[in-house]
Design an enzyme around this catalytic site. Structure first.
Site, mmCIF file in Angstrom:
data_model
loop_
_atom_site.group_PDB
_atom_site.id
_atom_site.type_symbol
_atom_site.label_atom_id
_atom_site.label_comp_id
_atom_site.label_asym_id
_atom_site.label_seq_id
_atom_site.Cartn_x
_atom_site.Cartn_y
_atom_site.Cartn_z
ATOM 1 N N GLY A 55 34.231 -46.505 21.822
ATOM 2 C CA GLY A 55 35.153 -45.384 21.951
ATOM 3 C C GLY A 55 36.388 -45.779 22.732
ATOM 4 O O GLY A 55 36.363 -46.720 23.526
ATOM 5 N N GLU A 61 38.501 -47.270 27.716
ATOM 6 C CA GLU A 61 37.666 -47.526 26.549
ATOM 7 C C GLU A 61 36.209 -47.487 26.988
ATOM 8 O O GLU A 61 35.894 -47.659 28.171
ATOM 9 C CB GLU A 61 37.995 -48.874 25.910
ATOM 10 C CG GLU A 61 37.637 -50.086 26.755
ATOM 11 C CD GLU A 61 37.969 -51.401 26.039
ATOM 12 O OE1 GLU A 61 38.849 -51.395 25.166
ATOM 13 O OE2 GLU A 61 37.340 -52.422 26.383
ATOM 14 N N VAL A 62 35.327 -47.237 26.025
ATOM 15 C CA VAL A 62 33.895 -47.193 26.308
ATOM 16 C C VAL A 62 33.211 -48.274 25.482
ATOM 17 O O VAL A 62 33.467 -48.408 24.284
ATOM 18 C CB VAL A 62 33.296 -45.811 25.976
ATOM 19 C CG1 VAL A 62 31.804 -45.787 26.290
ATOM 20 C CG2 VAL A 62 34.016 -44.714 26.753
ATOM 21 N N LYS A 77 32.354 -47.142 30.886
ATOM 22 C CA LYS A 77 33.711 -46.622 30.700
ATOM 23 C C LYS A 77 34.639 -47.482 31.554
ATOM 24 O O LYS A 77 34.436 -47.610 32.767
ATOM 25 C CB LYS A 77 33.770 -45.161 31.138
ATOM 26 C CG LYS A 77 35.097 -44.469 30.901
ATOM 27 C CD LYS A 77 34.978 -43.005 31.307
ATOM 28 C CE LYS A 77 36.259 -42.237 31.052
ATOM 29 N NZ LYS A 77 36.127 -40.814 31.458
ATOM 30 N N ASP A 172 38.398 -30.083 30.136
ATOM 31 C CA ASP A 172 38.598 -30.783 28.859
ATOM 32 C C ASP A 172 37.322 -30.745 28.021
ATOM 33 O O ASP A 172 36.917 -31.750 27.442
ATOM 34 C CB ASP A 172 39.035 -32.224 29.100
ATOM 35 C CG ASP A 172 39.615 -32.880 27.835
ATOM 36 O OD1 ASP A 172 40.018 -32.129 26.917
ATOM 37 O OD2 ASP A 172 39.657 -34.120 27.770
ATOM 38 N N ASP A 364 13.388 -22.870 34.670
ATOM 39 C CA ASP A 364 14.736 -22.375 34.982
ATOM 40 C C ASP A 364 15.059 -21.191 34.075
ATOM 41 O O ASP A 364 15.812 -21.300 33.110
ATOM 42 C CB ASP A 364 15.748 -23.516 34.790
ATOM 43 C CG ASP A 364 17.180 -23.085 35.040
ATOM 44 O OD1 ASP A 364 17.389 -22.082 35.748
ATOM 45 O OD2 ASP A 364 18.094 -23.754 34.510
ATOM 46 N N ASP A 401 12.796 -27.775 48.755
ATOM 47 C CA ASP A 401 14.163 -27.416 49.150
ATOM 48 C C ASP A 401 14.383 -27.820 50.602
ATOM 49 O O ASP A 401 14.553 -26.994 51.489
ATOM 50 C CB ASP A 401 14.386 -25.917 48.951
ATOM 51 C CG ASP A 401 15.780 -25.469 49.364
ATOM 52 O OD1 ASP A 401 16.696 -26.326 49.393
ATOM 53 O OD2 ASP A 401 15.954 -24.271 49.668
ATOM 54 N N ASP A 437 18.429 -56.498 46.720
ATOM 55 C CA ASP A 437 18.674 -57.858 47.224
ATOM 56 C C ASP A 437 19.423 -58.670 46.164
ATOM 57 O O ASP A 437 18.895 -59.637 45.612
ATOM 58 C CB ASP A 437 17.335 -58.527 47.568
ATOM 59 C CG ASP A 437 17.509 -59.966 48.057
ATOM 60 O OD1 ASP A 437 18.571 -60.269 48.647
ATOM 61 O OD2 ASP A 437 16.589 -60.781 47.831
#
Length: 493
Positions: A55, A61-62, A77, A172, A364, A401, A437
């Site tokens: 891409g 570019e990817v 990326k 976007d 969820d 939590d 390491d």
């Protein structure tokens, strides 16, 4: 791209339970990164084999790449610095996307592993999504059914709701920036490319035209707007997935933007003949002026999702295993929890966590990308007395939590849900040690552990890490070798 910075709020792992025999009390709380994104000391080309280009964009570019140590295929990326103004580079603008990813923790976000920087480039390594871009599903001969579109939009609204709760606007959203995890009928989304994303300031509107014209909200074209520009973009994506066509058209970018500003579109015609009234109603609540537009969280409770959504149920044995692990989870000593987080973040593959992720979506219940006590209660009461379910939900929240945020983030859920014996296998521990390491010295110092695992990297914190290693491994030097590392983490409770 925005250039602002923010402090990342990560959970403080607190040891709230009794110690195993002979285990010394740890001297202080340390801030462990819950969403580990590494900055290796070695250059990108020493850590990865670079592959073919998959891409391109205006500034980057990817490419495919292969992690040399683990053999895992990933994507990278690559931003080319010569395409950016020097002022932007000096201000740390390229770090913005990393800072945003560090803040975020959601199962529908592309997983980021590391970032690298040299004189010419800035690199971000992330999971490689075999299914490609959602864009290629639009207008295809085998048009997506409304039920499939409903599931896609549920995932998209979940991400948008979540990032807005973290005071981030994407700016976007478009099908090219939405990836599909795997090939096949099941479409699990991964939102990528936060290059235009910005942190929000309460009460301050965003300014500047940004995004892609087809998906750009009218107020963005006018250059003063809020995070609700993402809900508009989501509405455009929904329209296109259902019909194969954009709601606003034109021969040029200027004509398209003029069409967007009119906010006039059609829900009639042949392409809408088989679209439900509920889907049309949701579009009409999204493609409206900003002050009338519903939020992503409100969209998730829309009647369309109750009528059209058909979701695959996780396997019963997976549900049972995850539920038992959540019940029985307890924080052990800090170094073990930190390494466990490191292995889940850097070594355990996304594919391996897929069944557990499906249970997360089940728990969820409101789809906001986090698990609250009420989510747990609603989930547990299906098989328990109401009082017992409430008590158990409170106990699980108390253990998981640890930062007292009022919810369980996805990475915290994974840490508790994946069997410890799998995570802390000898193979995974060996691989983790080698990653910690990179110079192949044969030992890992307190400084190296702190740099990889802790958000607080001060001089005083080094002494805390040395003490933790001494207490856990009996190493007086504040260093640990591979055998000590495996023995300490594989056997200590």
């Amino acid at each position: 791209m925005g250039c602002g910075k923010t402090k990342v709020n990560d959970a403080v792992l607190k040891n709230q339970h009794s110690k195993a025999p002979n285990q010394k009390e740890e001297v202080s709380d340390i801030v462990i990164r819950s969403n580990l994104i590494r900055k290796p000391t070695k250059p990108f080309n020493e850590e990865y084999h670079n592959g073919n280009k998959i891409g391109t964009g205006g500034f980057a570019e990817v490419r495919r790449c292969t992690h040399k140590l683990t053999g895992m295929m990933r994507a990278v990326k690559i931003y080319y610095k010569n395409l950016f103004p020097q002022e932007y580079l000096n201000s740390g603008g390229l770090q913005q996307e990393i800072e945003i990813f560090k803040r975020l923790d959601h199962p529908n976000l592309v997983k980021v592993y590391e970032y690298f920087e040299d004189d010419k480039c800035f690199y971000i390594t992330m999971e490689f999504c075999l299914g490609g871009e959602l864009f290629h599903k639009i207008g295809a001969i085998d048009r997506l059914t409304e039920q499939v579109v409903c599931d896609i939009m549920r995932q998209l609204f979940s991400v948008v709701s979540y990032i807005h709760s973290q005071n981030i606007a994407h700016r976007d959203l478009k099908p090219e920036n939405i990836l599909i995890e795997e090939r096949g009928e099941e479409l699990h989304l991964k939102i990528a490319d936060f290059g235009n994303a910005v942190f929000l300031t309460n009460g301050v509107k965003l300014k500047g035209e940004t995004g892609t014209c087809y998906y750009m909200a009218p107020e963005v074209i006018e250059s003063e707007y809020t995070e609700k520009c993402d809900e508009w973009s989501s509405g455009v994506i929904m329209y296109m997935l259902l019909t194969g066509n954009p709601p606003f058209t034109g021969e040029t970018d200027e004509q398209i933007m003029e069409s967007v500003k009119t906010q006039k579109y059609s829900l009639d015609g042949k392409e809408f003949s088989k679209v439900s009234d509920e889907a049309k109603d949701l579009i009409q609540k999204l493609l409206v002026p900003e002050d009338q537009r519903i939020t992503a969280l409100e969209a998730l409770s829309h009647k369309w999702f109750h009528i059209s959504l058909v979701r695959k149920s996780p396997r019963k044995d997976t549900i049972s295993s995850v539920t038992n692990n959540l019940r029985n989870f307890r924080n052990t000593f800090k170094l073990k929890e930190a390494i466990r987080t490191f292995i889940i973040s850097q070594i355990i593959s996304v594919k391996d966590t897929k069944p557990i992720r499906e249970v997360f979506a089940l728990v969820d219940s409101d789809g906001d990308g986090r698990i609250s006590e009420d989510d747990l209660f609603e989930y547990l009461k299906q098989n328990k007395d109401v009082g017992d379910a409430r008590n158990e939900a409170m106990q699980i929240m108390e253990k998981l939590d640890s930062g007292r945020a009022g919810y369980i983030e996805y990475s915290q859920y994974l840490r508790a849900s994946i069997d410890a014996g799998i995570v802390l296998s000898k193979n995974n521990l060996t691989m983790a040690f080698k990653m910690l390491d990179p110079e192949k010295k044969g030992y890992v110092s307190a400084e190296e552990l702190m740099r990889a695992l802790s958000e607080d990297q001060t001089e005083s914190n080094i002494e805390i890490w040395k003490t933790i290693i001494r207490n856990a491994s009996k190493s007086k030097e504040g260093m640990i070798n591979l055998d000590q590392f495996i023995d300490m983490l594989a056997h200590k409770i």
